[in-house]
Structures are given as structure tokens and as C-alpha cells.
Scaffold this active site. Structure first.
Site, PDB file in Angstrom:
ATOM      1  N   ASP A 120      67.184   9.401  14.831  1.00 32.86           N
ATOM      2  CA  ASP A 120      67.375   7.958  14.687  1.00 32.86           C
ATOM      3  C   ASP A 120      67.024   7.570  13.254  1.00 32.86           C
ATOM      4  O   ASP A 120      65.894   7.746  12.808  1.00 32.86           O
ATOM      5  CB  ASP A 120      66.493   7.192  15.677  1.00 32.86           C
ATOM      6  N   GLU A 148      73.695   8.602  14.996  1.00 36.62           N
ATOM      7  CA  GLU A 148      74.586   7.483  15.281  1.00 36.62           C
ATOM      8  C   GLU A 148      75.610   7.325  14.154  1.00 36.62           C
ATOM      9  O   GLU A 148      75.270   7.447  12.975  1.00 36.62           O
ATOM     10  CB  GLU A 148      73.788   6.190  15.453  1.00 36.62           C
ATOM     11  N   CYS A 176      65.503   3.047  28.543  1.00 38.55           N
ATOM     12  CA  CYS A 176      64.207   3.745  28.640  1.00 38.55           C
ATOM     13  C   CYS A 176      64.460   5.241  28.760  1.00 38.55           C
ATOM     14  O   CYS A 176      65.226   5.682  29.628  1.00 38.55           O
ATOM     15  CB  CYS A 176      63.423   3.230  29.842  1.00 38.55           C
ATOM     16  N   CYS A 211      62.751   6.373  32.552  1.00 40.31           N
ATOM     17  CA  CYS A 211      63.314   6.035  33.865  1.00 40.31           C
ATOM     18  C   CYS A 211      64.756   5.574  33.791  1.00 40.31           C
ATOM     19  O   CYS A 211      65.339   5.219  34.815  1.00 40.31           O
ATOM     20  CB  CYS A 211      62.461   4.968  34.544  1.00 40.31           C
ATOM     21  N   CYS A 267      59.066  -0.674  28.830  1.00 42.29           N
ATOM     22  CA  CYS A 267      59.979  -0.684  29.955  1.00 42.29           C
ATOM     23  C   CYS A 267      59.438  -1.589  31.054  1.00 42.29           C
ATOM     24  O   CYS A 267      58.314  -1.375  31.537  1.00 42.29           O
ATOM     25  CB  CYS A 267      60.183   0.728  30.491  1.00 42.29           C
ATOM     26  N   CYS A 324      59.177   0.933  34.632  1.00 37.73           N
ATOM     27  CA  CYS A 324      58.162   1.974  34.828  1.00 37.73           C
ATOM     28  C   CYS A 324      56.925   1.772  33.972  1.00 37.73           C
ATOM     29  O   CYS A 324      55.949   2.522  34.104  1.00 37.73           O
ATOM     30  CB  CYS A 324      58.748   3.350  34.556  1.00 37.73           C
ATOM     31  N   ASP A 341      61.840   3.763  17.851  1.00 37.95           N
ATOM     32  CA  ASP A 341      62.667   4.770  17.183  1.00 37.95           C
ATOM     33  C   ASP A 341      62.600   6.112  17.901  1.00 37.95           C
ATOM     34  O   ASP A 341      63.608   6.823  18.001  1.00 37.95           O
ATOM     35  CB  ASP A 341      62.234   4.929  15.730  1.00 37.95           C
TER      36      ASP A 341
END
Length: 420
Positions: free
Chosen positions: A188, A272, A325, A328, A344, A347, A354
Site C-alpha cells: 500500500d 494499486e 476488514c 472478518c 471494525c 469484530c 495502511d
């Protein structure tokens, strides 16, 4: 494998004079050819039968009309003006295809002067080096800043940055050996940190421009206060150019070290496919984004992964890696850049945004299932921002989903694998 090398030269004063002379010849030929093409385009407005001259036509006219009037052309290599006309014609072809703007005339003294040299043939190259020096046509032996493998090349490009001269050439090398078992990594790219890997490694952003910004402004003020054409102004411009070169070198050094590490030690690198040009339109973040060198990072990875026999995967730029996330698979609401920790609501997983994004990038594949956004915000049961009006990147995924959030989470876990 064919690779391009660029290294610094250590010329003496006489050789620097010859370098500048070659740059002047190439610049003069480029500007002359540009004026000829502009005149031709003006004639074509009334007579479409007038042909736009090609690079070969321009060179024939240069030899017949310009060289007899300017004897100093013969003191330089004939390849320099010829290549300048070829580059000019290529620039106009790009302009005609509306890929780039119209070529402009080159100015003397602007940092970035360069010229092309050629000797021998591809079968029998004539530009040799003994490891510590390189023999250039019309110039002679020039010392190298660092030792190079003893080889011979057919052509090269000499360029100037600030007060330093560089040589670039291509040569064939053997593909380096790499370890057999190498892991896959997701990366990232960011502003705060240059890169965060899915294995937890963090590479700091040197932020060279930000560190040198105050000194750069001071030097720019000195340049603006000097009289145009004076020697003091030339000295001030030279100091400013050195600082710009230093900022560029710091940025390139960090990116080179990072990309070599990623390509050499991993079988597949996933990043990306960011639209950097669109990012730079945000005037609040344009300086920070440009200081990261995101496009240069991608460009270097493209050829270094090929060099080290690894694979570069560009994931969809609309994949919400920062919103899912990694524990989960819950797809939460949008996260502004000021929020640096991912929390999150399902969870309770809390980790750096990042790092969470890099883990999702590593598990991405073509056709991955993107779950529907959660209706719960992080710390309340109020509807999250953007649920009623999802952005354009998730319209298709939202329409196709006809399952509840729990089943979507299970499906994503099956697609991505275990998150334990």
C-alpha cells in the site's frame, strides 16, 4: 536481458566545453527543424498538397543549407543534430495524434541539456570503456564516477543535471539468480509512509521536498532579486539547481532501494493501479503526493520484476482496500484520510489503516467478491455515511448482491482464504 545504465561522469574543463558545444549543436538543429515544420504547417493552411518533412528530409536540408553557414557544426559529432531532428519529428507525431502538446523551442542554459553519440555498428560497437573511463567520439577518454563492467556499446546519451554530467547506455546482462521459494506481498503506497507491506514491513517516506522547502524558497527569492543576465543571477540559479537535484536524488534513492527489495525477494508484488494524474488535481495534497514519486515507484517495479523473474500485479483502483476488514471481511463506511486507524464495527479489530489495506491488496484477485457496506458506523448504530448513496465504484457490486451481510462475509472469506 537488455538493460539501461546511467552513471555520472567526471569530465575536465576542456571536456565540459565540448559537452556544452554538442548540446548547443543539438539544440540549434532542434529549433531550426521546429521552425521549418511550423512554416510548413502555415503553408498547409492554404495548400494541402504541401508535405510535412520527415526526419530524413530535415536532415538532408540541414546538411545542404545550415552546415555550410555554420562551420562549428563540423566540430561536433554528426549524430547529435541528426538524433535531435528525429526526436523533434517524434514529438510532432505525438502532437498530431493529440497525445501531447506542440513541441516548444529549447532555451540555452536550461538544466536538462543532452545530446546523442554514436560510433561503430551494433555488430561492432565503437564506444569502449576500460572500467574506469569511457571513450566518446569527438571528445576522447572521460573518467567515470563509478567503475563499470568492461564492455562496448553502439550509442549513448550524455545529459546534464545542475552542474553534473551523466552517461546513459544500454547493454546486455544475464538475468540474476533469485531464491526458488518467494512469498507474495501486497504493498500500500501512501503519503505518511512510502510503503506498507502486508507482512508488516514499513518503509519510511523521506519527504525530501518538504525537508528542503524552506531552503528552496530562500534560494528562489535570491534568484528573483538578481538582475537578469548578470553573473550573480547565474550563480543563484546554479545553487537552486543543485538543491533540486539533491531533492530528486533523495527521492530516487529511496524508491530504488524499495523496488529492488520488493522485486528481488517476492515472487509476486501487488500494488494499486492509482490514477496519479487525478490525485495531483487535489491542490491540498498535490505537493505531498508528488513528493512520494508514486508513478516512478510503479515504473521501476515494472522492469525490476521482469529483471528478477517476478510478477507485478496491478489491482483495480476502485477496490476498497481501506474499507474492508482484513480480519472478518466486514465492509465498513468510507474512511477519510485523517483517520489513520481502521476500527471494525463488527469484530472490533483495530490496526493501522495502511497495514489493513496492504493485507486486502495481497488477497485480491480478478473477480473478487466485494461485500455490501455495513449499515453500522464504528461507534454507534447510526447509518454510516454513504450507505444510501454508494459511490460509482460500488454500483455494480451493490446491484448484484442479494444476500445479507453475514452470508456476504462468509462468501468473501471463501474467496480470500483464511484471515487467521
Amino acid at each position: 536481458m537488455l538493460l539501461s545504465f546511467k552513471t555520472e561522469l567526471k569530465p575536465n574543463n576542456k571536456q565540459v566545453t565540448r559537452f556544452r558545444q554538442h548540446c548547443g549543436v543539438a539544440r540549434h538543429a532542434y529549433n531550426w527543424g521546429n521552425s521549418i515544420i511550423l512554416e510548413t504547417l502555415t503553408l498547409r493552411e492554404t495548400d494541402k498538397s504541401v508535405k510535412i518533412p520527415s526526419a530524413i528530409d530535415l536532415h538532408k536540408r540541414l546538411v545542404a543549407e545550415v552546415k555550410p553557414l555554420h562551420p562549428w557544426y563540423y566540430e561536433s559529432s554528426k549524430a547529435s543534430p541528426q538524433q535531435a531532428l528525429t526526436e523533434l519529428r517524434t514529438a510532432w507525431d505525438r502532437c498530431f495524434k493529440k497525445v501531447s502538446k506542440q513541441p516548444r523551442f529549447k532555451k540555452k542554459g536550461v538544466s536538462g541539456d543532452s545530446f546523442y553519440l554514436e560510433q561503430g555498428t551494433k555488430a561492432k560497437p565503437g564506444i569502449n570503456n576500460d572500467g574506469k573511463r569511457v571513450k566518446l567520439p569527438k571528445i576522447g577518454w572521460v573518467r567515470l564516477h563509478e567503475p563499470l563492467p568492461i564492455t562496448a556499446v553502439h550509442n549513448c546519451v550524455i545529459s546534464r543535471k545542475a552542474d553534473r554530467w551523466f552517461i546513459a547506455f544500454k547493454c546486455e546482462i544475464e538475468q540474476p539468480a533469485t531464491p526458488p521459494d518467494r512469498p507474495t506481498v501486497g504493498v500500500d503506497i501512501g503519503i505518511k509512509q512510502l510503503a506498507v507491506c502486508s507482512n508488516g514491513e514499513v518503509f519510511a517516506n523521506p519527504k525530501a521536498y518538504r525537508r528542503m522547502n524552506r531552503k528552496m524558497k530562500r534560494l528562489q527569492r535570491r534568484v528573483s532579486k538578481r538582475v537578469k543576465g548578470s553573473n550573480n543571477r547565474k550563480k543563484a540559479i546554479a545553487k537552486l539547481a543543485k538543491l533540486h537535484l539533491k531533492v530528486s536524488n533523495i527521492r530516487k534513492d529511496a524508491i530504488h532501494k524499495l523496488t529492488i527489495y520488493l522485486a528481488k525477494n517476492h515472487s509476486e508484488v501487488k500494488i494499486e493501479d492509482l490514477n496519479v494524474k487525478a490525485f495531483l488535481k487535489n491542490h491540498r495534497l498535490a505537493g505531498a503526493i508528488a513528493d512520494c514519486g508514486m508513478y516512478e515507484f510503479k515504473r521501476q517495479l515494472e522492469y525490476k520484476t521482469e529483471k528478477f523473474n517476478s510478477k507485478l500485479t496491478l489491482i483495480d483502483q476502485f477496490f476498497p482496500s481501506s474499507q474492508i476488514c482484513s480480519n472478518c471481511c466486514n465492509h465498513r463506511h468510507k474512511m477519510p484520510l485523517r483517520v489513520r486507524a481502521f476500527e471494525c464495527p463488527s469484530c472490533g479489530n483495530i490496526q493501522d489503516r495502511d497495514l489493513n489495506a496492504s493485507k486486502n491488496i495481497e488477497r485480491w484477485f480478478v473477480g473478487i467478491f466485494i461485500p455490501e457496506r455495513s449499515e453500522l458506523a464504528v461507534s454507534s448504530t447510526v447509518s454510516a455515511c454513504g450507505v444510501d448513496k454508494p459511490d460509482s465504484s460500488h454500483v455494480v457490486a451493490t446491484v448484484k448482491q442479494e444476500v445479507n451481510t453475514t452470508s456476504a462475509h462468509v462468501q468473501l472469506c471463501r474467496d480470500l482464504g483464511s484471515y487467521g
